[in-house]
Motif scaffolding. Sequence first.
Motif, PDB file in Angstrom:
ATOM      1  N   GLY A   1       0.207  -2.573  13.245  1.00 36.17           N
ATOM      2  CA  GLY A   1      -1.033  -3.351  13.275  1.00 36.17           C
ATOM      3  C   GLY A   1      -0.874  -4.717  12.653  1.00 36.17           C
ATOM      4  O   GLY A   1      -1.377  -5.722  13.182  1.00 36.17           O
ATOM      5  N   VAL A   2      -0.157  -4.784  11.526  1.00 29.08           N
ATOM      6  CA  VAL A   2       0.082  -6.080  10.864  1.00 29.08           C
ATOM      7  C   VAL A   2       0.919  -6.978  11.768  1.00 29.08           C
ATOM      8  O   VAL A   2       0.628  -8.164  11.925  1.00 29.08           O
TER       9      VAL A   2
ATOM     10  N   ALA B   1      -1.193  -8.245  14.609  1.00 31.23           N
ATOM     11  CA  ALA B   1      -2.171  -9.240  14.160  1.00 31.23           C
ATOM     12  C   ALA B   1      -1.513 -10.602  13.955  1.00 31.23           C
ATOM     13  O   ALA B   1      -2.172 -11.635  14.087  1.00 31.23           O
ATOM     14  N   ASN B   2      -0.209 -10.622  13.642  1.00 34.52           N
ATOM     15  CA  ASN B   2       0.491 -11.889  13.415  1.00 34.52           C
ATOM     16  C   ASN B   2       0.898 -12.584  14.703  1.00 34.52           C
ATOM     17  O   ASN B   2       1.207 -13.776  14.694  1.00 34.52           O
TER      18      ASN B   2
END
Length: 152
Positions: free
Chosen positions: A100-101, A104-105
């Motif tokens: 997820g991180v 998101a980036n």
Amino acid sequence: MTKEERLKESASQLIDKSRDNMVATTLEVGSQSLLGLKDGSWSATKTLYNGAKDTVSEALDITNWYTRDIYDVGQNGQADLTSEAASFLAGNAAMLTRTGVHLANIPIKWAEKGAANALYNDKRIAKHQAKGQDILKNNPVDLVLMVYSLNL
């Protein structure tokens, strides 16, 4: 006005000037200290943030690497499914968090690349180079100063 009165007046003016200088110096030292504190606080905050981020990232990696996958849970009916299921869930939660991180980036990286391309593309750089050459051509004094500074 007598000489003594002039000396007293001069002394009081010197004392006032000295007091004003002392106040200004104290304020200057205080402002420099606050600037140093601000810079130090920012560096400390940045270091703490990076350390925390690296620690969490490493913990998620280790959790993901050393927990059971779906194929390992229960070992084909040879082990207890409930005890290994918690490990499997923790590993998958860590993997999903990291994914997820990373996802998101992706838009942030695209936006950064787009902004860099808009600001530093070849056409724009060539335009600024041409403008600089025109300025040098139209201002011979600047050209002489530039040539002189290059020869130093």
